[in-house]
Design a protein around this motif. Structure first.
Motif: not given
Length: 57
Positions: A3-4, A7-8, A10-11
């Motif tokens: 993930l970058t 997305a990181v 959000a995760a």
């Protein structure tokens, strides 16, 4: 899977919302499990039910 960027973030936000709050509740928040005097097997089952309830809410 790597993930970058957004997305990181959000995760991590999802992790914090579900897992960290659940651990806080288990430890000292809404569920006083330390003083429950349940047998280890019963306590494990209760924690599974509470975890499912927290992630389904």
């Amino acid at each position: 899977m790597t993930l970058t960027g957004p997305a990181v973030i959000a995760a991590y936000g999802l992790r914090f919302k579900m897992i960290e709050e659940m651990f806080r509740d288990f430890k000292a928040g809404s569920y006083p499990l330390e003083g429950s005097k349940l047998a280890p097997e019963q306590l494990s089952k209760l924690m599974i039910v509470v975890a499912i309830a927290n992630t389904s809410a």
